[in-house]
Design an enzyme around this catalytic site. Structure first.
Site, mmCIF file in Angstrom:
data_model
loop_
_atom_site.group_PDB
_atom_site.id
_atom_site.type_symbol
_atom_site.label_atom_id
_atom_site.label_comp_id
_atom_site.label_asym_id
_atom_site.label_seq_id
_atom_site.Cartn_x
_atom_site.Cartn_y
_atom_site.Cartn_z
ATOM 1 N N CYS A 2 0.841 -1.196 0.000
ATOM 2 C CA CYS A 2 0.000 0.000 0.000
ATOM 3 C C CYS A 2 0.877 1.247 0.000
ATOM 4 C CB CYS A 2 -0.907 -0.022 1.227
ATOM 5 S SG CYS A 2 -2.094 1.342 1.284
ATOM 6 N N ASP B 216 0.463 3.653 1.831
ATOM 7 C CA ASP B 216 0.486 4.123 3.213
ATOM 8 C C ASP B 216 1.928 4.362 3.682
ATOM 9 O OD1 ASP B 216 0.441 3.988 6.200
ATOM 10 O OD2 ASP B 216 -1.667 3.548 5.894
ATOM 11 N N ARG C 267 3.276 4.101 6.361
ATOM 12 C CA ARG C 267 3.773 3.298 7.480
ATOM 13 C C ARG C 267 4.188 1.889 7.060
ATOM 14 N NH1 ARG C 267 -1.731 4.714 10.678
ATOM 15 N NH2 ARG C 267 -2.540 4.353 8.570
ATOM 16 N N HIS D 38 -2.322 -4.556 4.980
ATOM 17 C CA HIS D 38 -1.932 -4.057 6.300
ATOM 18 C C HIS D 38 -3.145 -3.585 7.090
ATOM 19 C CE1 HIS D 38 -2.365 0.365 5.736
ATOM 20 N NE2 HIS D 38 -2.277 0.030 4.470
ATOM 21 N N CYS E 39 -6.120 0.083 7.025
ATOM 22 C CA CYS E 39 -5.924 0.581 5.661
ATOM 23 C C CYS E 39 -7.065 1.514 5.274
ATOM 24 C CB CYS E 39 -5.833 -0.585 4.680
ATOM 25 S SG CYS E 39 -5.529 -0.026 2.988
#
Lengths: 324, 260
Positions: free
Chosen positions: A155, A157, A159, A215, A218
Protein backbone atom coordinates in the site's frame (compact mmCIF):
# COMPACT_ATOMS: atom_id res chain seq x y z
CA UNK A 1 24.30 27.99 1.90
CA UNK A 2 25.94 27.95 -1.47
CA UNK A 3 24.10 26.77 -4.51
CA UNK A 4 27.25 26.06 -6.44
CA UNK A 5 27.89 22.52 -7.51
CA UNK A 6 28.95 20.79 -4.36
CA UNK A 7 30.38 17.38 -4.89
CA UNK A 8 27.73 14.86 -4.12
CA UNK A 9 24.90 17.38 -4.09
CA UNK A 10 23.21 19.55 -6.67
CA UNK A 11 20.65 22.07 -5.56
CA UNK A 12 19.32 24.89 -7.63
CA UNK A 13 17.78 28.14 -6.66
CA UNK A 14 14.39 29.13 -7.93
CA UNK A 15 15.60 32.06 -9.97
CA UNK A 16 17.58 30.24 -12.65
CA UNK A 17 15.66 29.71 -15.88
CA UNK A 18 15.87 26.30 -17.42
CA UNK A 19 16.92 27.29 -20.91
CA UNK A 20 16.17 30.08 -23.35
CA UNK A 21 13.91 27.78 -25.39
CA UNK A 22 11.41 27.44 -22.55
CA UNK A 23 10.37 31.07 -22.58
CA UNK A 24 8.37 30.52 -25.74
CA UNK A 25 6.25 27.70 -24.31
CA UNK A 26 3.07 28.02 -22.31
CA UNK A 27 4.39 25.82 -19.55
CA UNK A 28 4.68 27.46 -16.18
CA UNK A 29 8.28 28.19 -15.37
CA UNK A 30 10.07 25.30 -13.80
CA UNK A 31 13.26 26.23 -12.12
CA UNK A 32 16.35 24.76 -13.65
CA UNK A 33 18.61 22.09 -12.41
CA UNK A 34 22.02 23.42 -11.69
CA UNK A 35 23.44 21.71 -14.77
CA UNK A 36 21.68 23.26 -17.76
CA UNK A 37 20.86 21.01 -20.70
CA UNK A 38 23.94 22.13 -22.59
CA UNK A 39 26.41 21.35 -19.86
CA UNK A 40 27.86 17.89 -19.21
CA UNK A 41 26.47 15.41 -16.72
CA UNK A 42 26.75 16.28 -13.01
CA UNK A 43 30.32 15.94 -11.76
CA UNK A 44 31.40 12.77 -10.06
CA UNK A 45 32.01 12.85 -6.39
CA UNK A 46 35.29 14.73 -6.14
CA UNK A 47 36.02 14.13 -2.50
CA UNK A 48 35.09 10.80 -1.09
CA UNK A 49 33.37 12.16 1.97
CA UNK A 50 30.10 13.96 2.46
CA UNK A 51 30.15 17.69 2.01
CA UNK A 52 28.38 18.33 5.27
CA UNK A 53 30.41 16.79 8.03
CA UNK A 54 28.91 15.63 11.29
CA UNK A 55 26.84 18.50 12.65
CA UNK A 56 29.07 21.03 14.34
CA UNK A 57 27.63 23.81 16.44
CA UNK A 58 27.23 27.02 14.53
CA UNK A 59 29.89 29.30 15.95
CA UNK A 60 28.65 32.86 15.86
CA UNK A 61 29.66 35.83 17.93
CA UNK A 62 26.19 35.96 19.47
CA UNK A 63 23.99 33.49 21.24
CA UNK A 64 23.88 29.73 20.72
CA UNK A 65 20.34 28.39 20.84
CA UNK A 66 20.98 25.99 23.67
CA UNK A 67 23.19 28.04 25.95
CA UNK A 68 22.09 30.94 28.12
CA UNK A 69 24.52 32.80 30.29
CA UNK A 70 22.00 33.27 33.05
CA UNK A 71 18.45 32.35 33.92
CA UNK A 72 15.36 33.52 32.03
CA UNK A 73 14.59 36.10 34.73
CA UNK A 74 18.06 37.54 34.53
CA UNK A 75 17.79 37.75 30.74
CA UNK A 76 14.47 39.63 30.90
CA UNK A 77 15.87 41.98 33.53
CA UNK A 78 18.86 42.69 31.29
CA UNK A 79 16.53 43.55 28.39
CA UNK A 80 14.39 45.79 30.61
CA UNK A 81 17.49 47.65 31.78
CA UNK A 82 18.50 48.32 28.16
CA UNK A 83 15.02 49.57 27.29
CA UNK A 84 15.01 51.93 30.28
CA UNK A 85 18.17 53.49 28.90
CA UNK A 86 17.01 53.53 25.27
CA UNK A 87 13.23 53.92 25.13
CA UNK A 88 13.24 54.23 21.32
CA UNK A 89 14.00 50.52 21.07
CA UNK A 90 10.65 49.61 22.66
CA UNK A 91 8.53 48.90 19.55
CA UNK A 92 11.26 46.78 17.94
CA UNK A 93 11.79 44.87 21.13
CA UNK A 94 8.06 44.24 21.53
CA UNK A 95 7.77 42.82 18.00
CA UNK A 96 10.80 40.58 18.48
CA UNK A 97 9.48 39.27 21.78
CA UNK A 98 6.24 38.34 20.02
CA UNK A 99 8.27 36.52 17.42
CA UNK A 100 10.16 34.56 20.06
CA UNK A 101 6.86 33.64 21.69
CA UNK A 102 5.51 32.37 18.38
CA UNK A 103 8.66 30.35 17.71
CA UNK A 104 8.53 28.70 21.08
CA UNK A 105 4.90 27.76 20.50
CA UNK A 106 6.01 25.23 17.84
CA UNK A 107 5.16 21.77 19.11
CA UNK A 108 8.68 20.45 18.78
CA UNK A 109 10.23 23.59 20.13
CA UNK A 110 12.28 24.16 16.99
CA UNK A 111 12.73 27.69 15.87
CA UNK A 112 12.13 27.05 12.17
CA UNK A 113 9.14 25.55 10.28
CA UNK A 114 9.49 22.21 8.51
CA UNK A 115 11.84 22.52 5.56
CA UNK A 116 11.33 19.69 3.05
CA UNK A 117 14.52 20.45 1.15
CA UNK A 118 16.58 20.28 4.34
CA UNK A 119 14.87 17.02 5.28
CA UNK A 120 15.76 15.40 1.95
CA UNK A 121 19.28 16.72 2.01
CA UNK A 122 19.88 15.21 5.43
CA UNK A 123 18.25 11.99 4.31
CA UNK A 124 20.37 11.56 1.19
CA UNK A 125 23.59 12.46 2.96
CA UNK A 126 22.88 9.83 5.60
CA UNK A 127 22.24 7.24 2.87
CA UNK A 128 25.36 8.25 0.97
CA UNK A 129 27.61 8.08 4.01
CA UNK A 130 26.18 5.07 5.80
CA UNK A 131 25.04 2.89 2.92
CA UNK A 132 26.29 3.91 -0.55
CA UNK A 133 29.90 4.72 0.34
CA UNK A 134 30.18 1.76 2.72
CA UNK A 135 29.11 -0.76 0.06
CA UNK A 136 30.88 0.30 -3.15
CA UNK A 137 31.03 -3.21 -4.61
CA UNK A 138 27.31 -3.80 -4.15
CA UNK A 139 26.33 -0.48 -5.67
CA UNK A 140 28.74 -0.90 -8.57
CA UNK A 141 27.10 -4.24 -9.37
CA UNK A 142 23.61 -2.76 -9.00
CA UNK A 143 24.50 0.10 -11.31
CA UNK A 144 25.05 -2.45 -14.08
CA UNK A 145 21.66 -4.07 -13.63
CA UNK A 146 19.05 -5.36 -11.24
CA UNK A 147 17.90 -8.93 -10.71
CA UNK A 148 15.46 -8.82 -7.82
CA UNK A 149 13.98 -12.12 -6.71
CA UNK A 150 10.78 -10.47 -5.45
CA UNK A 151 8.06 -8.34 -6.90
CA UNK A 152 6.12 -6.72 -4.07
CA UNK A 153 2.74 -5.00 -4.05
CA UNK A 154 2.36 -2.79 -1.00
CA UNK A 155 0.00 0.00 0.00
CA UNK A 156 1.06 3.62 -0.52
CA UNK A 157 0.49 4.12 3.21
CA UNK A 158 3.51 5.89 4.72
CA UNK A 159 3.77 3.30 7.48
CA UNK A 160 4.16 0.14 5.44
CA UNK A 161 7.16 0.56 3.17
CA UNK A 162 8.61 -2.90 2.42
CA UNK A 163 12.13 -1.48 2.73
CA UNK A 164 11.40 -0.96 6.41
CA UNK A 165 8.96 -3.73 7.26
CA UNK A 166 10.79 -6.53 5.47
CA UNK A 167 14.23 -4.94 5.52
CA UNK A 168 14.58 -5.13 1.72
CA UNK A 169 17.94 -3.85 0.51
CA UNK A 170 18.64 -2.25 -2.86
CA UNK A 171 18.29 -4.91 -5.51
CA UNK A 172 16.02 -7.19 -3.48
CA UNK A 173 12.52 -6.27 -4.56
CA UNK A 174 10.75 -4.63 -7.49
CA UNK A 175 8.03 -2.68 -5.71
CA UNK A 176 4.64 -1.38 -6.81
CA UNK A 177 2.77 0.82 -4.38
CA UNK A 178 -0.77 2.04 -4.77
CA UNK A 179 -3.86 2.67 -2.63
CA UNK A 180 -4.78 -0.51 -0.75
CA UNK A 181 -2.12 -2.61 -2.54
CA UNK A 182 -4.54 -3.64 -5.28
CA UNK A 183 -3.78 -5.84 -8.25
CA UNK A 184 -6.55 -5.34 -10.81
CA UNK A 185 -7.30 -8.01 -13.41
CA UNK A 186 -5.74 -7.90 -16.87
CA UNK A 187 -7.15 -4.82 -18.61
CA UNK A 188 -5.35 -3.03 -21.44
CA UNK A 189 -7.56 0.02 -21.18
CA UNK A 190 -8.06 0.66 -17.48
CA UNK A 191 -5.01 -0.85 -15.84
CA UNK A 192 -1.84 -0.39 -17.84
CA UNK A 193 0.01 0.86 -14.76
CA UNK A 194 -0.13 -2.41 -12.86
CA UNK A 195 -0.11 -4.47 -16.06
CA UNK A 196 3.16 -2.95 -17.23
CA UNK A 197 4.79 -3.54 -13.85
CA UNK A 198 3.73 -7.20 -13.73
CA UNK A 199 4.78 -7.71 -17.35
CA UNK A 200 8.18 -6.13 -16.78
CA UNK A 201 8.84 -7.99 -13.55
CA UNK A 202 7.80 -11.42 -14.79
CA UNK A 203 9.00 -11.37 -18.40
CA UNK A 204 12.02 -9.07 -18.28
CA UNK A 205 13.38 -9.18 -14.73
CA UNK A 206 12.21 -12.76 -14.26
CA UNK A 207 11.37 -12.35 -10.59
CA UNK A 208 10.76 -15.58 -8.72
CA UNK A 209 8.04 -14.49 -6.32
CA UNK A 210 5.22 -11.98 -6.36
CA UNK A 211 4.16 -10.95 -2.86
CA UNK A 212 1.01 -8.90 -2.21
CA UNK A 213 1.07 -7.33 1.25
CA UNK A 214 -1.99 -5.91 2.99
CA UNK A 215 -1.93 -4.06 6.30
CA UNK A 216 -3.98 -2.99 9.30
CA UNK A 217 -6.00 0.25 9.43
CA UNK A 218 -5.92 0.58 5.66
CA UNK A 219 -7.75 3.73 4.56
CA UNK A 220 -8.42 2.31 1.12
CA UNK A 221 -10.06 -0.84 2.47
CA UNK A 222 -12.03 1.23 4.96
CA UNK A 223 -13.28 3.20 1.95
CA UNK A 224 -14.14 -0.02 0.15
CA UNK A 225 -16.20 -1.15 3.15
CA UNK A 226 -17.86 2.27 3.54
CA UNK A 227 -18.75 3.39 0.01
CA UNK A 228 -22.22 2.28 -1.10
CA UNK A 229 -21.22 1.51 -4.73
CA UNK A 230 -24.77 2.20 -5.83
CA UNK A 231 -23.80 4.15 -8.93
CA UNK A 232 -23.27 7.47 -7.13
CA UNK A 233 -19.57 8.30 -6.76
CA UNK A 234 -18.49 10.77 -4.12
CA UNK A 235 -14.85 10.69 -5.25
CA UNK A 236 -13.12 11.21 -8.59
CA UNK A 237 -10.89 8.15 -8.43
CA UNK A 238 -10.85 6.43 -5.06
CA UNK A 239 -14.11 4.53 -5.45
CA UNK A 240 -13.29 3.44 -8.98
CA UNK A 241 -9.96 2.14 -7.76
CA UNK A 242 -10.90 0.36 -4.54
CA UNK A 243 -13.86 -1.33 -6.19
CA UNK A 244 -11.26 -3.78 -7.52
CA UNK A 245 -11.65 -5.31 -4.05
CA UNK A 246 -15.46 -5.64 -4.14
CA UNK A 247 -15.38 -9.46 -4.14
CA UNK A 248 -13.58 -9.28 -0.80
CA UNK A 249 -16.22 -6.96 0.63
CA UNK A 250 -19.02 -9.27 -0.51
CA UNK A 251 -17.31 -12.24 1.08
CA UNK A 252 -16.75 -10.48 4.40
CA UNK A 253 -20.32 -9.15 4.58
CA UNK A 254 -21.70 -12.59 3.76
CA UNK A 255 -19.54 -14.48 6.28
CA UNK A 256 -19.38 -11.95 9.11
CA UNK A 257 -22.43 -9.71 8.83
CA UNK A 258 -22.69 -9.03 12.54
CA UNK A 259 -19.10 -8.21 13.39
CA UNK A 260 -18.26 -4.62 14.37
CA UNK A 261 -17.11 -2.50 11.43
CA UNK A 262 -13.39 -2.36 12.39
CA UNK A 263 -13.20 -6.16 12.53
CA UNK A 264 -14.97 -6.49 9.20
CA UNK A 265 -12.36 -4.11 7.79
CA UNK A 266 -9.55 -6.27 9.19
CA UNK A 267 -10.97 -9.37 7.48
CA UNK A 268 -11.42 -7.40 4.28
CA UNK A 269 -7.79 -6.23 4.38
CA UNK A 270 -6.69 -9.87 4.23
CA UNK A 271 -9.38 -11.03 1.82
CA UNK A 272 -8.50 -8.24 -0.60
CA UNK A 273 -4.97 -9.65 -0.77
CA UNK A 274 -6.50 -12.94 -1.90
CA UNK A 275 -8.59 -11.11 -4.51
CA UNK A 276 -5.39 -9.50 -5.81
CA UNK A 277 -3.59 -12.86 -5.89
CA UNK A 278 -6.51 -14.27 -7.86
CA UNK A 279 -6.39 -11.32 -10.25
CA UNK A 280 -2.72 -12.05 -10.91
CA UNK A 281 -3.84 -15.31 -12.47
CA UNK A 282 -5.60 -13.33 -15.20
CA UNK A 283 -2.18 -12.40 -16.63
CA UNK A 284 -1.09 -15.13 -19.08
CA UNK A 285 2.61 -14.71 -18.31
CA UNK A 286 1.88 -15.17 -14.59
CA UNK A 287 -0.06 -18.40 -15.26
CA UNK A 288 2.75 -19.67 -17.44
CA UNK A 289 5.34 -18.92 -14.77
CA UNK A 290 3.26 -20.70 -12.14
CA UNK A 291 2.74 -23.78 -14.27
CA UNK A 292 6.45 -23.93 -15.14
CA UNK A 293 7.24 -23.37 -11.48
CA UNK A 294 9.49 -20.42 -12.25
CA UNK A 295 7.14 -18.16 -10.33
CA UNK A 296 5.41 -18.33 -6.93
CA UNK A 297 2.66 -16.19 -5.43
CA UNK A 298 2.53 -15.15 -1.78
CA UNK A 299 0.13 -13.11 0.31
CA UNK A 300 1.16 -11.13 3.36
CA UNK A 301 -0.44 -9.05 6.10
CA UNK A 302 1.38 -6.50 8.25
CA UNK A 303 -0.44 -5.58 11.43
CA UNK A 304 1.25 -2.49 12.81
CA UNK A 305 -1.06 -2.31 15.77
CA UNK A 306 0.02 -5.70 17.09
CA UNK A 307 3.45 -5.70 15.46
CA UNK A 308 2.94 -8.95 13.56
CA UNK A 309 3.42 -10.23 10.03
CA UNK A 310 1.55 -13.14 8.43
CA UNK A 311 2.56 -14.90 5.25
CA UNK A 312 0.72 -17.40 3.08
CA UNK A 313 0.93 -18.77 -0.45
CA UNK A 314 -1.28 -19.44 -3.44
CA UNK A 315 -0.90 -22.76 -5.16
CA UNK A 316 -1.79 -22.98 -8.81
CA UNK A 317 -1.42 -25.77 -11.25
CA UNK A 318 -2.90 -27.19 -14.42
CA UNK A 319 -3.11 -30.95 -14.67
CA UNK A 320 -2.20 -32.40 -18.07
CA UNK A 321 -5.12 -32.64 -20.43
CA UNK A 322 -6.34 -35.88 -21.90
CA UNK A 323 -8.69 -36.62 -24.72
CA UNK A 324 -12.09 -37.76 -23.61
CA UNK B 1 35.00 -43.54 8.20
CA UNK B 2 34.50 -44.63 4.59
CA UNK B 3 35.86 -42.31 1.92
CA UNK B 4 33.27 -40.00 0.32
CA UNK B 5 32.53 -40.47 -3.36
CA UNK B 6 34.19 -37.11 -4.05
CA UNK B 7 37.45 -38.27 -2.40
CA UNK B 8 37.43 -41.45 -4.47
CA UNK B 9 36.94 -39.47 -7.64
CA UNK B 10 39.73 -37.02 -6.70
CA UNK B 11 42.09 -39.91 -6.13
CA UNK B 12 41.26 -41.29 -9.54
CA UNK B 13 42.03 -37.90 -11.09
CA UNK B 14 45.31 -37.67 -9.17
CA UNK B 15 46.40 -41.06 -10.48
CA UNK B 16 45.69 -39.92 -14.04
CA UNK B 17 47.66 -36.72 -13.56
CA UNK B 18 50.69 -38.59 -12.19
CA UNK B 19 50.54 -41.00 -15.15
CA UNK B 20 50.10 -38.44 -17.88
CA UNK B 21 52.33 -35.39 -18.03
CA UNK B 22 51.11 -31.87 -18.92
CA UNK B 23 47.45 -32.23 -17.85
CA UNK B 24 47.81 -30.38 -14.54
CA UNK B 25 46.90 -26.92 -15.82
CA UNK B 26 43.89 -28.10 -17.75
CA UNK B 27 42.70 -30.10 -14.77
CA UNK B 28 43.10 -27.07 -12.47
CA UNK B 29 40.95 -24.88 -14.71
CA UNK B 30 38.25 -27.53 -14.96
CA UNK B 31 38.17 -28.10 -11.19
CA UNK B 32 37.95 -24.35 -10.52
CA UNK B 33 35.07 -24.07 -12.98
CA UNK B 34 33.30 -26.97 -11.33
CA UNK B 35 33.72 -25.37 -7.89
CA UNK B 36 32.23 -22.09 -9.11
CA UNK B 37 29.29 -23.86 -10.74
CA UNK B 38 28.57 -25.87 -7.62
CA UNK B 39 28.74 -22.75 -5.46
CA UNK B 40 26.21 -21.02 -7.68
CA UNK B 41 23.91 -24.02 -7.67
CA UNK B 42 24.19 -24.33 -3.93
CA UNK B 43 23.41 -20.65 -3.52
CA UNK B 44 20.36 -20.88 -5.77
CA UNK B 45 18.98 -23.95 -4.13
CA UNK B 46 19.31 -22.29 -0.78
CA UNK B 47 17.10 -19.28 -1.52
CA UNK B 48 14.00 -19.64 0.62
CA UNK B 49 11.57 -16.75 0.15
CA UNK B 50 9.65 -17.56 3.30
CA UNK B 51 12.82 -17.51 5.38
CA UNK B 52 13.97 -14.29 3.70
CA UNK B 53 10.67 -12.55 4.48
CA UNK B 54 10.65 -13.91 8.03
CA UNK B 55 14.21 -12.74 8.67
CA UNK B 56 13.43 -9.35 7.17
CA UNK B 57 10.42 -8.77 9.40
CA UNK B 58 12.21 -9.98 12.52
CA UNK B 59 15.03 -7.55 11.78
CA UNK B 60 12.55 -4.68 11.49
CA UNK B 61 10.68 -5.77 14.61
CA UNK B 62 13.74 -6.04 16.84
CA UNK B 63 15.73 -3.06 15.56
CA UNK B 64 12.93 -0.58 15.01
CA UNK B 65 9.37 -1.51 15.99
CA UNK B 66 10.14 -2.80 19.49
CA UNK B 67 12.74 -0.13 20.14
CA UNK B 68 10.39 2.81 19.68
CA UNK B 69 7.01 1.61 20.99
CA UNK B 70 5.63 5.10 21.62
CA UNK B 71 6.49 6.23 18.09
CA UNK B 72 4.89 3.22 16.43
CA UNK B 73 1.87 3.28 18.72
CA UNK B 74 1.16 6.88 17.71
CA UNK B 75 1.72 5.99 14.07
CA UNK B 76 -0.72 3.08 14.32
CA UNK B 77 -3.48 5.51 15.23
CA UNK B 78 -2.94 7.90 12.34
CA UNK B 79 -0.52 8.84 9.60
CA UNK B 80 0.42 12.44 8.84
CA UNK B 81 3.01 12.19 6.09
CA UNK B 82 4.43 15.48 4.88
CA UNK B 83 5.43 14.01 1.52
CA UNK B 84 3.77 12.30 -1.40
CA UNK B 85 6.56 10.62 -3.34
CA UNK B 86 6.44 9.17 -6.83
CA UNK B 87 9.31 6.79 -7.49
CA UNK B 88 10.13 4.03 -9.95
CA UNK B 89 9.41 0.42 -9.05
CA UNK B 90 13.10 -0.30 -9.72
CA UNK B 91 14.54 -2.36 -6.86
CA UNK B 92 17.48 -0.01 -6.50
CA UNK B 93 15.69 3.26 -5.86
CA UNK B 94 13.46 2.89 -2.82
CA UNK B 95 13.04 6.42 -1.44
CA UNK B 96 12.91 5.06 2.10
CA UNK B 97 16.42 3.88 1.51
CA UNK B 98 17.84 6.65 -0.66
CA UNK B 99 16.33 9.57 1.26
CA UNK B 100 16.20 7.78 4.60
CA UNK B 101 12.46 8.29 5.05
CA UNK B 102 11.14 6.81 8.27
CA UNK B 103 7.74 5.10 8.64
CA UNK B 104 5.09 7.80 8.63
CA UNK B 105 7.01 10.38 6.60
CA UNK B 106 6.13 9.68 3.01
CA UNK B 107 3.02 8.41 1.21
CA UNK B 108 4.40 6.60 -1.79
CA UNK B 109 3.35 5.65 -5.28
CA UNK B 110 5.72 3.42 -7.22
CA UNK B 111 5.24 2.40 -10.84
CA UNK B 112 7.26 1.86 -13.99
CA UNK B 113 9.36 4.95 -14.70
CA UNK B 114 7.76 7.00 -11.91
CA UNK B 115 5.07 8.33 -14.24
CA UNK B 116 2.30 10.73 -13.27
CA UNK B 117 -0.24 10.71 -16.11
CA UNK B 118 -2.69 13.55 -16.57
CA UNK B 119 -6.15 13.36 -14.99
CA UNK B 120 -8.01 10.48 -16.66
CA UNK B 121 -10.73 8.65 -14.79
CA UNK B 122 -10.94 5.80 -17.24
CA UNK B 123 -7.31 4.93 -17.86
CA UNK B 124 -5.40 6.10 -14.81
CA UNK B 125 -7.51 5.58 -11.71
CA UNK B 126 -4.57 4.09 -9.80
CA UNK B 127 -2.44 7.22 -9.82
CA UNK B 128 -5.56 9.39 -9.54
CA UNK B 129 -6.60 7.62 -6.35
CA UNK B 130 -3.15 8.16 -4.83
CA UNK B 131 -3.18 11.88 -5.62
CA UNK B 132 -6.79 12.36 -4.53
CA UNK B 133 -6.18 10.59 -1.22
CA UNK B 134 -2.83 12.18 -0.46
CA UNK B 135 -3.69 15.78 -1.36
CA UNK B 136 -7.36 15.97 -0.41
CA UNK B 137 -7.50 13.67 2.60
CA UNK B 138 -4.01 13.40 4.05
CA UNK B 139 -3.19 16.99 3.02
CA UNK B 140 0.46 16.33 2.30
CA UNK B 141 2.56 19.48 2.02
CA UNK B 142 5.03 18.33 -0.63
CA UNK B 143 4.87 16.21 -3.76
CA UNK B 144 8.19 14.85 -4.96
CA UNK B 145 8.66 13.01 -8.25
CA UNK B 146 11.99 11.14 -8.39
CA UNK B 147 13.56 9.90 -11.61
CA UNK B 148 16.70 7.79 -11.72
CA UNK B 149 19.61 6.68 -13.85
CA UNK B 150 19.48 3.60 -16.12
CA UNK B 151 15.67 3.50 -15.98
CA UNK B 152 14.33 0.53 -17.95
CA UNK B 153 10.98 2.21 -18.50
CA UNK B 154 12.52 5.35 -19.99
CA UNK B 155 14.76 3.18 -22.14
CA UNK B 156 11.64 1.43 -23.43
CA UNK B 157 10.08 4.84 -24.13
CA UNK B 158 13.14 6.00 -26.06
CA UNK B 159 13.15 2.70 -27.98
CA UNK B 160 9.53 2.91 -29.09
CA UNK B 161 9.34 2.61 -32.88
CA UNK B 162 8.18 5.75 -34.68
CA UNK B 163 5.37 3.92 -36.45
CA UNK B 164 3.51 3.34 -33.20
CA UNK B 165 3.66 -0.45 -33.18
CA UNK B 166 3.95 -2.10 -29.80
CA UNK B 167 5.78 -5.30 -28.99
CA UNK B 168 4.30 -6.08 -25.59
CA UNK B 169 0.96 -6.12 -23.80
CA UNK B 170 1.30 -3.19 -21.43
CA UNK B 171 4.76 -1.69 -21.12
CA UNK B 172 4.76 0.34 -24.34
CA UNK B 173 1.27 1.64 -23.67
CA UNK B 174 2.22 2.79 -20.19
CA UNK B 175 5.51 4.48 -21.03
CA UNK B 176 3.80 6.39 -23.85
CA UNK B 177 2.66 8.73 -21.09
CA UNK B 178 6.18 10.11 -21.45
CA UNK B 179 6.01 10.82 -25.20
CA UNK B 180 6.06 14.62 -24.77
CA UNK B 181 9.31 14.31 -22.82
CA UNK B 182 10.76 12.07 -25.54
CA UNK B 183 9.76 14.58 -28.22
CA UNK B 184 11.52 17.38 -26.34
CA UNK B 185 14.67 15.32 -25.95
CA UNK B 186 14.72 14.27 -29.61
CA UNK B 187 14.39 17.87 -30.74
CA UNK B 188 16.82 19.46 -28.28
CA UNK B 189 19.54 16.81 -28.19
CA UNK B 190 19.17 15.22 -31.60
CA UNK B 191 22.91 14.59 -31.90
CA UNK B 192 23.39 13.00 -28.49
CA UNK B 193 24.03 9.28 -28.06
CA UNK B 194 21.18 6.98 -27.13
CA UNK B 195 22.44 6.71 -23.54
CA UNK B 196 22.70 10.49 -23.21
CA UNK B 197 19.18 10.92 -24.63
CA UNK B 198 17.87 8.39 -22.11
CA UNK B 199 19.45 10.36 -19.28
CA UNK B 200 17.93 13.62 -20.52
CA UNK B 201 14.58 11.90 -20.88
CA UNK B 202 14.76 10.52 -17.34
CA UNK B 203 14.88 14.12 -16.12
CA UNK B 204 12.46 15.59 -18.68
CA UNK B 205 9.90 12.96 -17.78
CA UNK B 206 10.04 14.13 -14.15
CA UNK B 207 9.25 17.66 -15.34
CA UNK B 208 6.43 16.30 -17.47
CA UNK B 209 5.00 14.47 -14.45
CA UNK B 210 5.17 17.68 -12.41
CA UNK B 211 3.18 19.47 -15.11
CA UNK B 212 0.67 16.61 -15.29
CA UNK B 213 0.08 17.02 -11.57
CA UNK B 214 -1.52 20.37 -12.37
CA UNK B 215 -4.34 18.60 -14.21
CA UNK B 216 -5.69 17.43 -10.85
CA UNK B 217 -8.00 20.09 -9.33
CA UNK B 218 -7.00 19.31 -5.74
CA UNK B 219 -3.35 19.91 -6.62
CA UNK B 220 -4.19 23.25 -8.21
CA UNK B 221 -6.30 24.27 -5.23
CA UNK B 222 -3.60 23.37 -2.73
CA UNK B 223 -0.97 25.22 -4.80
CA UNK B 224 -3.16 28.31 -4.95
CA UNK B 225 -3.51 28.18 -1.16
CA UNK B 226 0.27 27.83 -0.88
CA UNK B 227 -0.36 24.62 1.03
CA UNK B 228 1.58 22.44 -1.42
CA UNK B 229 5.04 22.42 -2.97
CA UNK B 230 6.06 20.45 -6.05
CA UNK B 231 9.59 19.16 -6.46
CA UNK B 232 11.51 17.03 -8.88
CA UNK B 233 14.40 14.76 -8.02
CA UNK B 234 16.96 12.63 -9.86
CA UNK B 235 18.87 9.80 -8.21
CA UNK B 236 21.99 8.86 -10.13
CA UNK B 237 23.16 5.58 -8.64
CA UNK B 238 26.06 5.32 -11.05
CA UNK B 239 27.72 8.42 -9.64
CA UNK B 240 26.06 8.40 -6.22
CA UNK B 241 24.42 11.81 -6.52
CA UNK B 242 20.95 13.22 -5.94
CA UNK B 243 19.68 16.28 -7.76
CA UNK B 244 16.71 18.23 -6.45
CA UNK B 245 14.75 21.08 -7.95
CA UNK B 246 11.60 22.98 -7.12
CA UNK B 247 8.76 23.60 -9.54
CA UNK B 248 7.24 27.00 -9.15
CA UNK B 249 3.65 27.38 -10.25
CA UNK B 250 2.44 30.73 -9.12
CA UNK B 251 -1.14 31.66 -9.93
CA UNK B 252 -1.34 35.38 -9.23
CA UNK B 253 -4.56 37.25 -8.39
CA UNK B 254 -6.54 38.56 -11.30
CA UNK B 255 -6.30 42.16 -12.51
CA UNK B 256 -9.63 43.58 -13.65
CA UNK B 257 -9.16 45.27 -17.00
CA UNK B 258 -11.44 48.29 -17.05
CA UNK B 259 -13.70 49.02 -20.01
CA UNK B 260 -13.03 52.20 -21.92
Amino acid sequence: MSTATISGWCLTSLSQPQSPQNKATLRPSISARLNSPASPAPPNLIQNKPVFAAPAPIITPTWREDMANGSYDEAVEGLRKLLREKASLEPVAAAKIDQITAQLKNSDGSSSPFDPVERMKTGFIYFKKEKYDKNPALHAELAKGQSPKFMVFACSDSRVCPSHVLDFQPGDAFVVRNVANMVPPYDKVKHTGVGSAVEYAVLHLKVEYIVVIGHSSCGGIKGLMSFPFDGTNSTDFIENWVKIGLPAKSKVLAEFPNLPFPEQCAYCEKEAVNVSLGNLLSYPFVREGLVKKTLGLKGGYYDFVKGTFELWGLEFGLSPSFSV
Amino acid sequence: MAKSSTEVAIEGLKRLLSDKEGLDDVAAVKIEKLTAELQEQDHEEEFDPVRRIKDGFIHFKTHHFDKCPAYYKKLAEEQHPKFLVFACSDSRVSPSYVLNFKPGEAFMCRNIANMVPAFNQLRYSGVGAVIEYAVKHLEVENILVIGHSRCGGIKALMSLPADGTTSNDFIDDWVKIGLPAKAKVESEWSHATFEEKCEHCEKESVDLSLVNLLSYPYVRAALANKALKLMGGYYDFVNGTFGLWKADFDIKPEIIIGSS
